[in-house]
Structures are given as C-alpha cells and as structure tokens.
Write an enzyme that holds these catalytic residues in place. Sequence first.
Site, PDB file in Angstrom:
ATOM      1  N   LYS A   1       0.832  -1.215   0.000  1.00  0.00           N
ATOM      2  CA  LYS A   1       0.000   0.000   0.000  1.00  0.00           C
ATOM      3  C   LYS A   1       0.863   1.260   0.000  1.00  0.00           C
ATOM      4  O   LYS A   1       0.653   2.171  -0.800  1.00  0.00           O
ATOM      5  CB  LYS A   1      -0.939   0.020   1.225  1.00  0.00           C
TER       6      LYS A   1
ATOM      7  N   ARG B   1      11.202  -1.003  11.180  1.00  0.00           N
ATOM      8  CA  ARG B   1      10.134  -0.636  12.117  1.00  0.00           C
ATOM      9  C   ARG B   1      10.073  -1.615  13.281  1.00  0.00           C
ATOM     10  O   ARG B   1      10.278  -2.808  13.092  1.00  0.00           O
ATOM     11  CB  ARG B   1       8.787  -0.642  11.379  1.00  0.00           C
TER      12      ARG B   1
ATOM     13  N   ARG C   1      11.549  -5.263   5.110  1.00  0.00           N
ATOM     14  CA  ARG C   1      11.212  -3.855   4.875  1.00  0.00           C
ATOM     15  C   ARG C   1      12.169  -2.933   5.624  1.00  0.00           C
ATOM     16  O   ARG C   1      12.452  -3.142   6.793  1.00  0.00           O
ATOM     17  CB  ARG C   1       9.777  -3.589   5.323  1.00  0.00           C
TER      18      ARG C   1
ATOM     19  N   ARG D   1      -9.713   0.546   8.273  1.00  0.00           N
ATOM     20  CA  ARG D   1      -9.237  -0.790   8.614  1.00  0.00           C
ATOM     21  C   ARG D   1     -10.295  -1.598   9.362  1.00  0.00           C
ATOM     22  O   ARG D   1     -10.048  -2.762   9.681  1.00  0.00           O
ATOM     23  CB  ARG D   1      -8.021  -0.645   9.524  1.00  0.00           C
TER      24      ARG D   1
ATOM     25  N   ARG E   1      -0.455  -9.004  13.530  1.00  0.00           N
ATOM     26  CA  ARG E   1      -1.057  -8.029  12.609  1.00  0.00           C
ATOM     27  C   ARG E   1      -1.843  -8.741  11.514  1.00  0.00           C
ATOM     28  O   ARG E   1      -2.886  -8.247  11.080  1.00  0.00           O
ATOM     29  CB  ARG E   1       0.024  -7.118  12.022  1.00  0.00           C
TER      30      ARG E   1
END
Length: 216
Positions: free
Chosen positions: A13, A160, A127, A88, A171
């Site tokens: 996203k 992160r 990431r 969400r 998640r």
Amino acid sequence: MKLILLGPPGAGKGTQAKMLVERFGVPQISTGDILRVAVKEGTPMGLKAKSCMDSGALVPDDVVVGIVEERLQKDDCASGFILDGFPRTVPQADALTKTLAVMSKDLDAVISLEVDIEALVARLAGRRTCKACGAGYHLEYEPPAKPGVCDTCGGKLIQRDDDQEETIRNRMAVYLDQTLPLVEYYGKSGLLSKVDGMLPIEDVRRAILDALQVAE
Ligand code: ADP
Ligand code: ADP
Ligand code: ZN
C-alpha cells in the site's frame, strides 16, 4: 483522484501510494505514518497509540477517525487523496462514508491489493524505511544502491519496531478478523477493483492504473 488502498500489512500500500502521489499530484494519507510521528513526538495521542502499535493491535477507531477527518479538511486534499491503511474496520469505513458525504466528496475507487498472506512475513521482515524522508525499501526486492543508506536523501535506513515476526503474525490475524470484511463492504458499493499484489512493484503500479482506466 480520491482513492482507498486496501490490503494486509506488507501488501504494498505504502509503496504504491507513493507512486500514485507522483501520478495524480494528490497527498498520501497514511494513518500508520501519522501515528508513528505522534509516537515519536510523544503527543498524548502518540502515548495512547504506542502500546497498541507495539503489539500489532489496532489503535481505537475514534482516534484514527479523528486523525483522518482532520487531515481531509486540509487544502491539499481539495483535488483528492490516497488513503493508505485507513479504513481498517467497518466502523471506520462507515465514519469515512459519513465524513465524505458531509464534504460532498465521492470516492473514485477502492483498490484491493490481493496477496498471499504467507509471502508477507518475508516482505515485512525485509522492509526498511528511511529515517529522514520516509522512502521505502526492501532488502531483496527493492534494495538501496548502498546498504543501509537512502538513495534519495542519504538518510539512515531503519527497521520498524513492529516488523518483527511475532508482531507480524498478530497483525495478520487482526487483518483477517477486522479489515478483510472491507473487501466485501466496498465490493457491494461497486467501487472495488482487485489487483494482483504479488507481481513486481512496477507491474502492480501498471495494474492499478489500468483498473483506474487512466494512462501512465
Ligand atoms: P502496515 O502498512 O504495515 O499495515 P501501518 O503503517 O499502516 O502498517 O500501521 C501500523 C500500525 O498503526 C498498525 O498495526 C496499527 O496499530 C496502527 N494503525 C494504522 N492505521 C490504523 C487504522 N486505520 N486503524 C487502527 N490502527 C491503525
Ligand atoms: P504496506 O504499506 O502495505 O504495509 P509496503 O508498501 O510498506 O506495504 O511494502 C512492504 C515491503 O514490501 C517493503 O519493503 C516494500 O519495498 C516491499 N514491496 C512492496 N511491494 C512489493 C512487490 N510488489 N513485490 C515485492 N516487494 C514489494
Ligand atoms: Zn531518505
């Protein structure tokens, strides 16, 4: 262009939102980015959000709805926006519908990035984000020219806190339970396009532009 990007954590996203910002000249509204800034600055909202974010849970609906309502009022949203990571939950989607109606704005499209949940753990574990400018990278799929350094600004690339395997699994569970129902929600509205998010980054971008029926 008034657009929502839907998809599980790691679907791409943020990556695609940044490309769409370039293409359409409208801002990216990432509730995750806004919350991370609030946590870093230690604002009252940030203090409230931190424990939810650290565990991979969602921040309460009223907090994120407030953020988005405020953000949509800003001048730079006059010609559109790319919502990344919001809504969400179904209550968030209902709140957005009401807010846009009050502002006499209509969504143009909702793009659902369809991905294989199992592949996402590897995506999120690799990431990296520039601490200075927020540019996104991936150790394997989108590596910077020089390890640990941002191509754009020379900033330091960081991982992160919530991109650790155990938090990632939480998640995903939260996504399946609370966010996946939005695919059906927007399917009913006729605004939804599904795009294969497992393709290479550039191909996903092209598929989104195709779905929106706009040229490169
Ligand atoms: P990702 O892009 O990996 O899914 P985000 O940056 O969008 O992650 O979100 C990081 C965290 O911020 C989420 O796990 C959640 O705790 C919080 N968050 C972001 N957006 C929302 C939202 N719309 N509703 C509730 N919590 C949110
Ligand atoms: P989201 O915002 O949905 O959580 P991101 O855009 O941050 O996801 O992407 C998660 C990670 O996967 C990033 O490191 C990004 O560089 C990488 N990535 C994004 N799209 C793709 C893709 N189509 N193929 C491979 N890696 C991707
Ligand atoms: Zn940078």
